[in-house]
Design an enzyme around this catalytic site. Structure first.
Site, PDB file in Angstrom:
ATOM      1  N   PHE A 151      -5.941  -7.380   4.886  1.00 39.24           N
ATOM      2  CA  PHE A 151      -4.659  -7.403   3.805  1.00 39.24           C
ATOM      3  C   PHE A 151      -3.539  -7.723   4.326  1.00 39.24           C
ATOM      4  O   PHE A 151      -2.764  -7.804   3.142  1.00 39.24           O
ATOM      5  CB  PHE A 151      -5.407  -6.277   3.061  1.00 39.24           C
ATOM      6  CG  PHE A 151      -4.629  -4.739   4.354  1.00 39.24           C
ATOM      7  CD1 PHE A 151      -3.290  -4.378   4.241  1.00 39.24           C
ATOM      8  CD2 PHE A 151      -5.899  -4.245   4.885  1.00 39.24           C
ATOM      9  CE1 PHE A 151      -2.810  -3.410   5.302  1.00 39.24           C
ATOM     10  CE2 PHE A 151      -5.424  -3.137   5.697  1.00 39.24           C
ATOM     11  CZ  PHE A 151      -4.212  -2.998   5.970  1.00 39.24           C
TER      12      PHE A 151
ATOM     13  N   ASN B 147      -0.831   0.232  -5.272  1.00 39.84           N
ATOM     14  CA  ASN B 147      -0.446   1.717  -4.857  1.00 39.84           C
ATOM     15  C   ASN B 147       1.014   2.955  -5.549  1.00 39.84           C
ATOM     16  O   ASN B 147       1.146   3.165  -4.175  1.00 39.84           O
ATOM     17  CB  ASN B 147      -1.093   2.448  -3.945  1.00 39.84           C
ATOM     18  CG  ASN B 147      -0.726   1.764  -2.700  1.00 39.84           C
ATOM     19  OD1 ASN B 147       0.258   1.273  -2.678  1.00 39.84           O
ATOM     20  ND2 ASN B 147      -1.457   1.791  -1.800  1.00 39.84           N
TER      21      ASN B 147
ATOM     22  N   TYR C 133       6.544  -3.431   7.872  1.00 41.15           N
ATOM     23  CA  TYR C 133       4.708  -4.017   8.091  1.00 41.15           C
ATOM     24  C   TYR C 133       4.534  -4.429   9.061  1.00 41.15           C
ATOM     25  O   TYR C 133       2.682  -4.418   9.122  1.00 41.15           O
ATOM     26  CB  TYR C 133       4.194  -4.469   6.387  1.00 41.15           C
ATOM     27  CG  TYR C 133       4.166  -3.468   5.513  1.00 41.15           C
ATOM     28  CD1 TYR C 133       3.545  -1.477   5.045  1.00 41.15           C
ATOM     29  CD2 TYR C 133       4.559  -4.077   4.384  1.00 41.15           C
ATOM     30  CE1 TYR C 133       3.585  -1.030   4.416  1.00 41.15           C
ATOM     31  CE2 TYR C 133       4.450  -2.074   3.269  1.00 41.15           C
ATOM     32  CZ  TYR C 133       4.708  -1.153   2.937  1.00 41.15           C
ATOM     33  OH  TYR C 133       4.524  -0.562   1.975  1.00 41.15           O
TER      34      TYR C 133
ATOM     35  N   HIS D 212       5.203   4.296  -1.234  1.00 42.86           N
ATOM     36  CA  HIS D 212       5.368   3.397   0.257  1.00 42.86           C
ATOM     37  C   HIS D 212       6.360   4.863   1.143  1.00 42.86           C
ATOM     38  O   HIS D 212       7.076   5.342   0.171  1.00 42.86           O
ATOM     39  CB  HIS D 212       6.262   2.883   0.858  1.00 42.86           C
ATOM     40  CG  HIS D 212       6.588   3.188   2.601  1.00 42.86           C
ATOM     41  ND1 HIS D 212       5.475   2.622   3.405  1.00 42.86           N
ATOM     42  CD2 HIS D 212       6.859   3.450   3.366  1.00 42.86           C
ATOM     43  CE1 HIS D 212       5.556   3.238   5.050  1.00 42.86           C
ATOM     44  NE2 HIS D 212       6.977   3.743   4.409  1.00 42.86           N
TER      45      HIS D 212
ATOM     46  N   GLU E  39      12.400   2.779   9.303  1.00 42.69           N
ATOM     47  CA  GLU E  39      12.578   2.660   8.127  1.00 42.69           C
ATOM     48  C   GLU E  39      13.907   3.055   7.195  1.00 42.69           C
ATOM     49  O   GLU E  39      14.407   1.967   6.526  1.00 42.69           O
ATOM     50  CB  GLU E  39      11.725   3.102   7.402  1.00 42.69           C
ATOM     51  CG  GLU E  39       9.973   2.752   7.640  1.00 42.69           C
ATOM     52  CD  GLU E  39       9.532   3.533   7.866  1.00 42.69           C
ATOM     53  OE1 GLU E  39       7.577   3.269   7.787  1.00 42.69           O
ATOM     54  OE2 GLU E  39       8.899   4.064   6.106  1.00 42.69           O
TER      55      GLU E  39
ATOM     56  N   LYS F  40       7.653   0.458  -5.069  1.00 43.90           N
ATOM     57  CA  LYS F  40       6.583  -0.402  -5.326  1.00 43.90           C
ATOM     58  C   LYS F  40       6.880  -1.474  -6.113  1.00 43.90           C
ATOM     59  O   LYS F  40       7.684  -0.850  -7.130  1.00 43.90           O
ATOM     60  CB  LYS F  40       5.881  -1.040  -4.251  1.00 43.90           C
ATOM     61  CG  LYS F  40       5.566  -0.130  -2.380  1.00 43.90           C
ATOM     62  CD  LYS F  40       4.204  -0.087  -2.397  1.00 43.90           C
ATOM     63  CE  LYS F  40       3.211   0.078  -1.014  1.00 43.90           C
ATOM     64  NZ  LYS F  40       1.976   0.123  -0.308  1.00 43.90           N
TER      65      LYS F  40
HETATM   66  P1  IDP Z   1      -0.456   3.979   3.336  1.00 44.65           P
HETATM   67  O1  IDP Z   1       0.925   3.609   2.257  1.00 44.65           O
HETATM   68  O2  IDP Z   1      -1.096   5.089   2.482  1.00 44.65           O
HETATM   69  O3  IDP Z   1       0.261   4.463   4.648  1.00 44.65           O
HETATM   70  P2  IDP Z   1      -1.030   1.926   5.218  1.00 44.65           P
HETATM   71  O4  IDP Z   1      -2.240   2.040   6.033  1.00 44.65           O
HETATM   72  O5  IDP Z   1      -0.184   1.773   6.076  1.00 44.65           O
HETATM   73  O6  IDP Z   1      -1.381   2.685   4.242  1.00 44.65           O
HETATM   74  O7  IDP Z   1      -1.454   0.335   4.335  1.00 44.65           O
HETATM   75  C1  IDP Z   1       0.552  -0.195   3.554  1.00 44.65           C
HETATM   76  C2  IDP Z   1      -0.457  -0.429   2.154  1.00 44.65           C
HETATM   77  O8  IDP Z   1      -1.597  -1.756   2.382  1.00 44.65           O
HETATM   78  C3  IDP Z   1      -0.692   0.030   1.469  1.00 44.65           C
HETATM   79  O9  IDP Z   1      -0.367   1.042   1.039  1.00 44.65           O
HETATM   80  C4  IDP Z   1      -2.311  -1.031   0.606  1.00 44.65           C
HETATM   81  O10 IDP Z   1      -0.550  -1.505  -0.815  1.00 44.65           O
HETATM   82  C5  IDP Z   1      -2.065  -1.798   1.570  1.00 44.65           C
HETATM   83  N1  IDP Z   1      -3.884  -1.889   2.218  1.00 44.65           N
HETATM   84  C6  IDP Z   1      -3.986  -1.000   3.064  1.00 44.65           C
HETATM   85  N2  IDP Z   1      -4.978  -0.962   2.898  1.00 44.65           N
HETATM   86  C7  IDP Z   1      -5.262  -2.503   2.296  1.00 44.65           C
HETATM   87  C8  IDP Z   1      -6.915  -3.123   2.424  1.00 44.65           C
HETATM   88  O11 IDP Z   1      -8.430  -2.256   2.898  1.00 44.65           O
HETATM   89  N3  IDP Z   1      -6.846  -4.010   1.182  1.00 44.65           N
HETATM   90  C9  IDP Z   1      -5.023  -3.872   0.584  1.00 44.65           C
HETATM   91  N4  IDP Z   1      -4.354  -3.394   0.611  1.00 44.65           N
HETATM   92  C10 IDP Z   1      -3.901  -2.614   1.181  1.00 44.65           C
HETATM   93 MG    MG Z   2       1.918   3.501   5.956  1.00 41.60          MG
END
Ligand code: IDP
Ligand code: MG
Length: 156
Positions: A57, A112, A49, A115, A126, A9
Site C-alpha cells: 500500500f 482514513n 511514511y 495521522h 515528525e 489528511k
Molecule cells: P495509522 O495511520 O493508523 O498509524 P499505519 O499502519 O501507520 O496506520 O498506515 C499508514 C497509513 O497507510 C494508514 O493511515 C492508511 O492511510 C494507509 N494504510 C495502512 N494499511 C493499509 C492497507 O492495508 N491498505 C491501504 N492503505 C493502508
Molecule cells: Mg502509523
C-alpha cells in the site's frame, strides 16, 4: 507533558471535516502549539511514511498523501500520543469503533482522515519535519488549572 503531530489528511480537507476534528482535540483539553495548511511534497511524504516503504500500500499511500492540501497540527497534553491515537480509532475506517474520529467519519481502509504520531521518537521527528522552530508556540493556556488539577503543585 507530551507532544504529538497530527495530519488532517487530504480527505479531511476535501470533506470539510477539519473544524469538527480539531474541535474534538480542543474539547478534550489538548493545547494547540502549531497549526498550518500545507501541501505535502512527494519527498516529504516518502520521508514521513518511510517505515512503510516496500509494503503493497506504500505507493497508493504516497499518492493519497500528496493529492490535496492537508492541515498539520502539533498538540501538547498529558499522554498526548496514546490519547490521540485512541481518539483517531483503528487504521481501517471499516473497523474503527463508533465514537472515534475514523469510526464516526471514515469507511475506507486507506482514506482514513487523520495521522497521529505513534511514539515519542516519531512525534519528535515528525514535528521537526512539518514545523520550523518559529512555527511552534510556547504559551500558558489560562484554563490549564481547570484541565488538570494543579492545586498541589503537580499536574494530576
Ligand atoms: P495509522 O495511520 O493508523 O498509524 P499505519 O499502519 O501507520 O496506520 O498506515 C499508514 C497509513 O497507510 C494508514 O493511515 C492508511 O492511510 C494507509 N494504510 C495502512 N494499511 C493499509 C492497507 O492495508 N491498505 C491501504 N492503505 C493502508
Ligand atoms: Mg502509523
Amino acid at each position: 507533558m507530551e507532544k504529538t503531530l497530527i495530519i488532517l489528511k487530504p480527505d479531511s480537507v476535501q470533506r470539510r471535516l477539519t473544524g469538527k476534528i480539531i474541535s474534538r482535540f480542543e474539547e478534550k483539553g489538548f493545547q494547540t502549539i502549531g497549526l498550518k495548511m500545507t501541501r505535502i511534497s512527494e519527498t516529504m511524504a516518502r520521508k514521513h511514511y518511510a517505515a512503510h516503504q516496500g509494503k503493497d500500500f506504500f505507493e497508493p499511500l504516497i499518492r493519497y498523501t500528496i493529492s490535496a492540501p492537508v492541515i498539520v497540527l502539533a498538540l501538547k497534553g498529558r499522554n498526548a500520543i496514546e490519547v490521540v491515537r485512541k481518539m483517531m480509532g483503528a487504521t481501517f475506517g471499516s473497523r474503527s469503533e463508533p465514537g472515534t474520529i475514523r469510526g464516526d467519519y471514515a469507511l475506507s481502509n486507506r482514506f482514513n482522515l487523520i495521522h497521529g504520531s505513534d511514539s515519542p521518537a516519531s512525534a519528535e521527528k515528525e514535528i521537526g519535519i512539518f514545523f520550523t522552530k518559529d512555527e511552534l508556540f510556547e504559551y500558558a493556556p489560562t484554563d490549564l488549572p481547570w484541565i488538570y488539577d494543579m492545586s498541589a503543585g503537580e499536574i494530576i
